[in-house]
Design a protein around this motif. Structure first.
Motif, PDB file in Angstrom:
ATOM      1  N   ARG A   8       6.852  -0.433  -2.265  1.00 58.29           N
ATOM      2  CA  ARG A   8       8.044  -0.058  -1.523  1.00 58.29           C
ATOM      3  C   ARG A   8       8.001   1.443  -1.228  1.00 58.29           C
ATOM      4  N   LEU A   9       8.182   1.792   0.051  1.00 56.57           N
ATOM      5  CA  LEU A   9       8.125   3.181   0.489  1.00 56.57           C
ATOM      6  C   LEU A   9       9.503   3.649   0.944  1.00 56.57           C
ATOM      7  N   TYR A  39       3.031   2.437   8.462  1.00 53.51           N
ATOM      8  CA  TYR A  39       3.278   2.433   7.018  1.00 53.51           C
ATOM      9  C   TYR A  39       3.237   1.029   6.436  1.00 53.51           C
ATOM     10  N   PHE A  43       2.285  -0.533   2.813  1.00 55.91           N
ATOM     11  CA  PHE A  43       3.434  -0.836   1.968  1.00 55.91           C
ATOM     12  C   PHE A  43       4.082  -2.133   2.447  1.00 55.91           C
ATOM     13  N   VAL A  46       9.619  -0.737   3.869  1.00 54.54           N
ATOM     14  CA  VAL A  46       9.940   0.661   4.165  1.00 54.54           C
ATOM     15  C   VAL A  46      11.456   0.803   4.219  1.00 54.54           C
ATOM     16  N   ALA A 103      11.624   2.600  -5.595  1.00 53.54           N
ATOM     17  CA  ALA A 103      10.486   2.780  -4.694  1.00 53.54           C
ATOM     18  C   ALA A 103       9.235   3.188  -5.445  1.00 53.54           C
ATOM     19  N   ALA A 105       6.876   5.179  -3.689  1.00 56.99           N
ATOM     20  CA  ALA A 105       6.418   6.439  -3.109  1.00 56.99           C
ATOM     21  C   ALA A 105       7.405   6.916  -2.060  1.00 56.99           C
ATOM     22  N   TYR A 129       4.536  11.402  -3.686  1.00 56.39           N
ATOM     23  CA  TYR A 129       5.107  11.700  -2.373  1.00 56.39           C
ATOM     24  C   TYR A 129       4.098  12.448  -1.507  1.00 56.39           C
ATOM     25  N   VAL A 385      -2.253   6.106  -1.255  1.00 60.56           N
ATOM     26  CA  VAL A 385      -1.826   4.943  -2.027  1.00 60.56           C
ATOM     27  C   VAL A 385      -2.736   4.724  -3.233  1.00 60.56           C
ATOM     28  N   CYS A 389      -0.354   6.686  -5.718  1.00 57.67           N
ATOM     29  CA  CYS A 389       0.567   5.604  -6.061  1.00 57.67           C
ATOM     30  C   CYS A 389       0.035   4.729  -7.187  1.00 57.67           C
TER      31      CYS A 389
END
Length: 397
Positions: A8-9, A39, A43, A46, A103, A105, A129, A385, A389
């Protein structure tokens, strides 16, 4: 999507989305489904942190619809201006932190007050981030058109420089301009955020004497230099040159048209509202002979690249990366409407020169094709990622 695990972004920016009476959400800018797909390749979901305002009527404006089922908007109160930054900061921080808790990231687009708050929260919460650096905070504030914005310009620059400098990952939309003003000590890359899927084979020869001059940019403020454009056009009109001016952009057109009337060019000027990104804009540009962008502030100007891809002769200011894109003979200093008028007149007086510029621009636009840029961006996001992440925390700088 890391090893089959849902990702989840949170994406944070000051963009203003608009909601109509039926509850549908729209964007008058460049945020459309194609942008979110960048994105969603990496992910599963978003969540967009941004502002939301009501859209009473569309008029002649055709907006981009917001997102798909995998993209949701989480509105925050306005942080525009010192008073709202003070009164609304606590509520905005609460919303941002709640979303970051759920989330994996954050991507913060800068400059933006929402992005600043989100970066600070991510660092405090030890969340991975990255930042996207899209324009100069100083230029945007200094040339906004209000005295408070000028006062705030050095503060905005300091905030942005600090957050870009220590970001673990930074994606710049310029080749060198923003990198020089806001250097980053982490992993960084240069990738324009333009979406060019088709290059026109060439402009047909002009078969009439009317020159169609075009510009893309919001008329809600003067950052794109529409006031400079109108002054230049007034000089051309006084010389008896035959032209029509079309501007595509969001904002109330009443102040714009009042200024056009004051300068004696209202009958030649057409405010076209907004169009969805992609083919509608490309089709609009196909009817433009000379594209101008007399901006006070820019990063990598998408509109210039879009115009180049349709074979327009392009004239622009020295702002941002415009000088890296267009022919050196087509650049003027910011605010210099007299030079802008001379550059437009030169193109109108010499059709061979217009044709040469058209061919040059078509050739240069090829390096901004979507497939080329997507490849560079995808590699960068995949690295973010996998390295950041997967660890579940930020890379400290």
């Amino acid at each position: 999507m890391l090893g089959g695990i849902d990702m989840r972004l949170v994406f944070a920016h000051d963009h203003i989305f608009r909601r109509d009476d039926d509850g549908k959400i729209y964007s008058g800018g460049s945020y459309n489904n194609a942008v979110w797909e960048r994105y969603l390749k990496h992910f599963d979901e978003v969540v967009v942190i941004a502002r939301l305002e009501e859209l009473s009527h569309k008029g002649n404006r055709i907006y981009n619809e917001f997102g798909s089922g995998r993209v949701t908007l989480k509105p925050i109160p306005s942080l525009s201006g010192p008073i709202k930054q003070y009164t609304n900061k606590k509520e905005a921080e609460r919303i941002i932190r709640n979303e970051l808790l759920m989330a994996d990231a954050l991507i913060a687009r800068l400059p933006s007050e929402a992005g600043n708050l989100a970066v600070d929260a991510a660092r405090d919460m030890n969340k991975p981030y990255m930042v996207e650096v899209v324009t100069c905070a100083w230029d945007a504030m200094w040339h906004y058109g209000k005295i408070m914005a000028k006062i705030y310009a050095p503060i905005a620059r300091y905030k942005m420089k600090k957050r870009v400098g220590r970001a673990p990952y930074a994606l710049y939309v310029t080749n060198s301009f923003l990198q020089g003003r806001y250097p980053n000590r982490g992993v960084n890359v240069s990738v324009s955020d333009v979406e060019i899927t088709d290059i026109k084979s060439g402009k047909p020869a002009k078969d009439d004497g009317i020159w169609r001059i075009g510009m893309i940019g919001s008329i809600a403020n003067k950052i794109k230099g529409w006031d400079v454009a109108l002054r230049a056009l007034s000089l051309l009109a006084k010389k008896g040159l035959d032209f029509e001016f079309y501007i595509l952009g969001d904002g109330d057109d009443k102040p714009f048209m009042r200024e056009a009337g004051r300068l004696g060019v209202a009958e030649r000027v057409h405010a076209c509202g907004v169009l969805p990104s992609g083919k509608p804009v490309a089709d609009w540009l196909d009817n433009i002979d000379i594209f101008i962008l007399p901006s006070y502030s820019e990063g990598m100007p998408r509109a210039v690249i879009e115009a180049m891809s349709r074979g327009c002769a392009v004239i622009g200011s020295e702002a941002g990366d415009i000088p890296e894109l267009i022919d050196r003979s087509c650049i003027h200093k910011r605010g210099d409407y007299r030079k802008l008028a001379l550059l437009i007149e030169r193109v109108m007086d010499d059709r061979d020169y217009w044709h040469v510029l058209s061919v040059k621009n078509l050739m240069k636009a090829k390096k901004f094709m979507k497939n080329v840029l997507d490849e560079s961006r995808d590699r960068f996001l995949a690295d973010f990622v996998s390295r950041a992440c997967s660890k579940g925390s930020q890379i400290a700088l």
